[in-house]
Motif scaffolding. Structure first.
Motif, PDB file in Angstrom:
ATOM      1  N   PRO A  69      40.904   1.773  45.564  1.00 46.18           N
ATOM      2  CA  PRO A  69      40.538   0.389  45.209  1.00 46.18           C
ATOM      3  C   PRO A  69      39.788   0.280  43.888  1.00 46.18           C
ATOM      4  CG  PRO A  69      39.250   1.173  47.093  1.00 46.18           C
ATOM      5  CD  PRO A  69      40.359   2.153  46.876  1.00 46.18           C
ATOM      6  N   LEU A  70      38.941   1.272  43.577  1.00 49.44           N
ATOM      7  CA  LEU A  70      38.258   1.260  42.288  1.00 49.44           C
ATOM      8  C   LEU A  70      39.254   1.392  41.128  1.00 49.44           C
ATOM      9  CD1 LEU A  70      35.016   3.395  42.802  1.00 49.44           C
ATOM     10  CD2 LEU A  70      35.154   0.982  42.217  1.00 49.44           C
ATOM     11  N   PHE A  71      40.253   2.240  41.318  1.00 48.64           N
ATOM     12  CA  PHE A  71      41.270   2.411  40.283  1.00 48.64           C
ATOM     13  C   PHE A  71      42.028   1.103  40.051  1.00 48.64           C
ATOM     14  CE2 PHE A  71      45.600   3.466  38.935  1.00 48.64           C
ATOM     15  CZ  PHE A  71      45.333   4.226  37.809  1.00 48.64           C
ATOM     16  N   ILE A  72      42.342   0.390  41.141  1.00 50.75           N
ATOM     17  CA  ILE A  72      43.055  -0.888  41.017  1.00 50.75           C
ATOM     18  C   ILE A  72      42.186  -1.906  40.270  1.00 50.75           C
ATOM     19  CG2 ILE A  72      44.033  -2.828  42.313  1.00 50.75           C
ATOM     20  CD1 ILE A  72      44.797  -0.813  44.496  1.00 50.75           C
ATOM     21  N   ILE A  73      40.891  -1.955  40.631  1.00 51.01           N
ATOM     22  CA  ILE A  73      39.985  -2.915  39.980  1.00 51.01           C
ATOM     23  C   ILE A  73      39.842  -2.607  38.490  1.00 51.01           C
ATOM     24  CG2 ILE A  73      37.594  -3.721  39.887  1.00 51.01           C
ATOM     25  CD1 ILE A  73      37.449  -3.254  42.920  1.00 51.01           C
ATOM     26  N   LYS A 105      43.025  -3.536  36.578  1.00 52.00           N
ATOM     27  CA  LYS A 105      43.180  -4.978  36.369  1.00 52.00           C
ATOM     28  C   LYS A 105      42.184  -5.498  35.332  1.00 52.00           C
ATOM     29  CE  LYS A 105      45.193  -6.204  40.843  1.00 52.00           C
ATOM     30  NZ  LYS A 105      45.063  -7.018  42.083  1.00 52.00           N
ATOM     31  N   MET A 106      41.074  -4.828  35.186  1.00 49.77           N
ATOM     32  CA  MET A 106      40.102  -5.214  34.160  1.00 49.77           C
ATOM     33  C   MET A 106      40.478  -4.679  32.784  1.00 49.77           C
ATOM     34  SD  MET A 106      36.566  -4.579  36.308  1.00 49.77           S
ATOM     35  CE  MET A 106      35.523  -4.907  34.886  1.00 49.77           C
ATOM     36  N   GLY A 107      41.539  -3.880  32.715  1.00 58.55           N
ATOM     37  CA  GLY A 107      41.968  -3.308  31.448  1.00 58.55           C
ATOM     38  C   GLY A 107      41.082  -2.192  30.952  1.00 58.55           C
ATOM     39  N   LEU A 108      40.420  -1.496  31.872  1.00 60.11           N
ATOM     40  CA  LEU A 108      39.468  -0.458  31.483  1.00 60.11           C
ATOM     41  C   LEU A 108      39.937   0.948  31.848  1.00 60.11           C
ATOM     42  CD1 LEU A 108      36.081  -2.177  32.432  1.00 60.11           C
ATOM     43  CD2 LEU A 108      37.107  -1.939  30.166  1.00 60.11           C
ATOM     44  N   GLN A 109      41.209   1.085  32.214  1.00 70.66           N
ATOM     45  CA  GLN A 109      41.736   2.422  32.451  1.00 70.66           C
ATOM     46  C   GLN A 109      41.860   3.158  31.119  1.00 70.66           C
ATOM     47  OE1 GLN A 109      45.686   2.551  33.993  1.00 70.66           O
ATOM     48  NE2 GLN A 109      45.661   4.759  34.357  1.00 70.66           N
ATOM     49  N   ASN A 110      41.605   4.451  31.128  1.00 72.72           N
ATOM     50  CA  ASN A 110      41.578   5.253  29.902  1.00 72.72           C
ATOM     51  C   ASN A 110      40.558   4.724  28.909  1.00 72.72           C
ATOM     52  OD1 ASN A 110      43.489   7.395  30.264  1.00 72.72           O
ATOM     53  ND2 ASN A 110      45.133   5.879  30.125  1.00 72.72           N
ATOM     54  N   ASN A 111      39.480   4.169  29.442  1.00 74.55           N
ATOM     55  CA  ASN A 111      38.417   3.615  28.615  1.00 74.55           C
ATOM     56  C   ASN A 111      37.097   4.179  29.115  1.00 74.55           C
ATOM     57  OD1 ASN A 111      36.320   1.745  27.622  1.00 74.55           O
ATOM     58  ND2 ASN A 111      38.046   0.531  26.897  1.00 74.55           N
TER      59      ASN A 111
END
Length: 289
Positions: free
Chosen positions: A135-139, A142-148
């Protein structure tokens, strides 16, 4: 005579107890330091010494080529070291600020549901982070913060806050409220008391939060592996795992040992410089409240 005999017996017993105390602690210290010494000495060995059977303790030739390869020949490793340092520092700053404010609020203010909210904070410490990664990965996605790094820092802060809030709340509880009352008589607001009066007195708790948070963020592997899928954003633990293997599954043991040694250094240095305040924070703030 009987009193002299008793005194001599007590002295001998205390001396034997002291010898046993230092002997047991010495054995424990050797047990803890031996693996670290093996890693450090192995990082100074040449490749042929590292694959010898049976293994040798002392290198035939001392070399720093492994460290040179780590820091000079591997640009991605240098980037990973810097990235891990930035992430760890941001995590420490965010955790210290939020946990200090929350701990001060739980300690000094009365509001409805105060104890219930604090119990909920403590209960989150019992939840392992692995089940909530999805669920944290999904959130975060969606916030556009993956690989950030900001997304990773937010996740790290979330995991560190429960213990840090618990520590800071108990640290503030160990300070007499008369100090707050005296500051209020001088015209200080609650925020002024927090930022001008309290920092020196709660420094052991803050140092404890800094040490535990930095070590956790610096060494964390699984969360960074899940959230950082771009190789350019790999942190130090991930790159240690991916770059220690060479062609056809061979392992560059020298590079691996040098990387492990370099990874340990920041944690050891921080603990050595802050150990006095760290131990004080654990023995005072953690036992009050």
């Amino acid at each position: 005579m009987s009193n002299d005999v008793v005194l001599q017996f007590n002295r001998k017993r205390s001396r034997i107890t002291e010898i046993l105390f230092y002997a047991i602690n010495g054995i424990l210290v050797i047990g803890f330091l031996y693996p670290l010494a093996c890693v450090f000495i192995s990082s100074l060995k040449i490749s042929s010494d590292l694959v010898m059977t049976p293994p040798t303790w002392w290198p035939s030739i001392f070399t720093i080529n492994n460290f040179s390869e780590l820091l000079l020949s591997n640009n991605s490793m240098t980037r990973a070291i810097m990235l891990s340092g930035v992430i760890s520092l941001l995590t420490v700053v965010g955790t210290v600020i939020l946990s200090t404010l929350a701990g001060y609020g739980f300690s000094r203010f009365n509001f409805r549901g105060k104890n219930l909210f604090f119990v909920i904070v403590l209960l989150t410490m019992m939840i392992p982070f692995q089940p909530i990664l999805t669920p944290l990965f999904i959130i975060i996605t969606k916030m556009g913060l993956q690989n950030n790094i900001i997304g990773l820092v937010l996740v790290y802060i979330t995991f560190q806050l429960p213990f840090s809030v618990f520590m800071m709340r108990n640290t503030f509880d160990s300070i007499p409220r008369e100090i707050d009352e005296a500051a209020q008589l001088d015209g200080c607001s609650p925020l002024k008391i927090l930022f001008r009066v309290m920092p020196t007195m709660v420094s052991p708790g803050i140092v404890t939060v800094i040490v535990t948070t930095f070590i956790a963020a610096w060494n964390e592997f699984l969360v960074a592996l899940v959230f950082m899928t771009d190789s350019e954003n790999y942190t130090m633990p991930i790159l240690l795992f991916t770059t220690s293997s060479g062609q056809y599954g061979t392992v560059n043991w020298g590079l691996l040992q040098a990387s492990t040694t370099f990874t340990m250094l920041p944690c050891i240095i921080i603990f050595l410089f802050l150990q006095k305040h760290y131990v004080s924070g654990l023995t005072s703030g953690a036992t009050k409240g």
